[in-house]
Design a protein around this motif. Structure first.
Motif, short mmCIF file in Angstrom:
data_model
loop_
_atom_site.label_atom_id
_atom_site.label_comp_id
_atom_site.label_asym_id
_atom_site.label_seq_id
_atom_site.Cartn_x
_atom_site.Cartn_y
_atom_site.Cartn_z
N TRP A 79 0.67 -1.12 -0.01
CA TRP A 79 -0.01 -0.01 0.13
C TRP A 79 0.93 1.37 -0.01
CZ3 TRP A 79 -4.95 0.28 -1.19
CH2 TRP A 79 -5.77 1.68 -1.31
N ILE A 80 1.71 1.28 0.90
CA ILE A 80 2.75 2.41 0.91
C ILE A 80 3.37 2.46 -0.58
CG2 ILE A 80 4.88 3.25 1.87
CD1 ILE A 80 3.93 1.93 4.54
N GLN A 81 3.93 1.66 -0.98
CA GLN A 81 4.60 1.62 -2.24
C GLN A 81 3.68 2.29 -3.49
OE1 GLN A 81 5.98 -2.30 -3.50
NE2 GLN A 81 7.58 -2.40 -1.74
N GLN A 82 2.48 1.82 -3.37
CA GLN A 82 1.43 2.09 -4.27
C GLN A 82 1.14 3.61 -4.08
OE1 GLN A 82 -1.78 -0.77 -5.89
NE2 GLN A 82 -1.93 -0.79 -3.46
N ARG A 83 1.15 4.24 -2.77
CA ARG A 83 0.63 5.43 -2.37
C ARG A 83 1.80 6.38 -3.05
NH1 ARG A 83 0.62 6.75 3.44
NH2 ARG A 83 2.81 6.99 3.20
N GLU A 84 3.22 6.07 -2.73
CA GLU A 84 4.44 6.87 -3.19
C GLU A 84 4.62 6.66 -4.62
OE1 GLU A 84 7.41 4.57 -1.24
OE2 GLU A 84 7.05 5.85 0.67
N ALA A 85 4.14 5.69 -5.44
CA ALA A 85 4.11 5.71 -6.94
C ALA A 85 3.22 6.74 -7.45
CB ALA A 85 3.83 4.18 -7.30
N VAL A 86 1.85 6.82 -6.62
CA VAL A 86 0.88 7.78 -7.12
C VAL A 86 1.42 9.26 -6.95
CG1 VAL A 86 -1.46 8.79 -6.59
CG2 VAL A 86 -1.12 6.46 -6.67
N ILE A 87 2.11 9.51 -5.85
CA ILE A 87 2.51 10.79 -5.43
C ILE A 87 3.55 11.17 -6.52
CG2 ILE A 87 3.92 12.25 -3.60
CD1 ILE A 87 2.52 10.51 -1.84
N ILE A 91 2.12 5.85 -11.48
CA ILE A 91 0.71 5.52 -11.45
C ILE A 91 -0.19 6.42 -11.34
CG2 ILE A 91 1.72 3.16 -11.37
CD1 ILE A 91 0.01 3.22 -8.59
N LYS A 92 -1.47 6.17 -11.82
CA LYS A 92 -2.57 6.98 -11.23
C LYS A 92 -3.24 6.51 -10.47
CE LYS A 92 -3.13 8.50 -16.10
NZ LYS A 92 -3.99 8.69 -17.34
N ALA A 93 -4.18 7.04 -9.52
CA ALA A 93 -4.65 6.41 -8.39
C ALA A 93 -5.73 5.48 -8.87
CB ALA A 93 -5.47 7.78 -7.66
N ASP A 94 -6.34 5.73 -9.74
CA ASP A 94 -7.38 4.36 -10.18
C ASP A 94 -6.76 3.26 -10.74
OD1 ASP A 94 -6.45 5.27 -12.61
OD2 ASP A 94 -8.36 5.54 -13.77
N GLU A 95 -5.18 3.08 -10.97
CA GLU A 95 -4.44 2.13 -11.11
C GLU A 95 -3.83 1.32 -9.82
OE1 GLU A 95 -2.27 3.51 -15.37
OE2 GLU A 95 -1.43 3.83 -13.38
N MET A 96 -3.93 1.84 -8.76
CA MET A 96 -3.83 1.14 -7.28
C MET A 96 -4.58 -0.31 -7.09
SD MET A 96 -3.43 4.29 -4.84
CE MET A 96 -2.89 3.27 -3.33
N LEU A 97 -3.89 -1.18 -6.90
CA LEU A 97 -4.73 -2.43 -6.44
C LEU A 97 -5.64 -2.26 -5.18
CD1 LEU A 97 -1.50 -4.80 -6.45
CD2 LEU A 97 -3.31 -4.56 -8.07
N ALA A 100 -8.81 -6.08 -1.98
CA ALA A 100 -9.12 -7.60 -2.49
C ALA A 100 -8.19 -7.95 -3.37
CB ALA A 100 -10.46 -7.43 -2.98
N ASP A 101 -7.53 -7.02 -4.21
CA ASP A 101 -6.74 -7.72 -5.20
C ASP A 101 -5.26 -7.95 -4.42
OD1 ASP A 101 -8.33 -7.33 -7.34
OD2 ASP A 101 -7.31 -5.14 -7.61
N ILE A 102 -4.89 -7.18 -3.29
CA ILE A 102 -3.77 -7.43 -2.54
C ILE A 102 -3.99 -8.70 -2.01
CG2 ILE A 102 -2.47 -6.52 -0.77
CD1 ILE A 102 -2.96 -3.62 -1.34
N LYS A 103 -5.12 -8.79 -1.34
CA LYS A 103 -5.35 -10.13 -0.36
C LYS A 103 -5.06 -11.34 -1.60
CE LYS A 103 -8.95 -12.77 1.67
NZ LYS A 103 -10.62 -13.04 1.56
N LYS A 104 -5.75 -11.49 -2.82
CA LYS A 104 -5.73 -12.31 -3.76
C LYS A 104 -4.01 -12.51 -4.18
CE LYS A 104 -10.00 -11.56 -5.99
NZ LYS A 104 -10.52 -11.15 -7.34
#
Length: 117
Positions: A79-87, A91-97, A100-104
């Protein structure tokens, strides 16, 4: 105020305070707020209107599960990696997992996210 405890119907000991009250509300702006007075409260406060929250009334019933520490760490790190990538604009915010995707993804790599007792 002296700490006071009570047991729910399933024998679980619950501290009587704002943190365990059914009237407690959590807001992203202010934190813990009393649903009756609308005032900010600390988790240790208790008033005469205290009432056990539904979740704590159900604590101790069978069927609950505990997520593993390794899954919680995995989720947090991703989650932190994704947030940093958005900042950073990678990546765009709507591309974050999603959660449920992270769990899978975790279950595919490591198995169940839950601890087996």
């Amino acid at each position: 105020m002296k700490r006071k405890f009570i047991r729910n119907e399933h024998g679980v000991k619950v501290k009587m305070c704002c943190a365990s009250c059914s009237k407690r509300e959590i807001t992203s702006e202010d934190g813990r707020v009393c649903g009756l007075s609308g005032k900010l409260v600390s988790g240790c406060n208790r008033c005469k209107h205290w009432e056990m929250s539904r979740r704590l009334q159900n604590a101790g019933m069978s069927g609950g599960q505990v997520k593993s520490w390794s899954y919680l760490c995995y989720y947090r790190e991703l989650w932190i990696q994704q947030r940093e990538a958005v900042i950073a604009g990678r990546i765009k915010a709507d591309e974050m997992l999603s959660a449920a995707d992270i769990k899978k993804e975790y279950e595919k790599e490591h198995g169940s996210i839950y601890i087996n007792f």
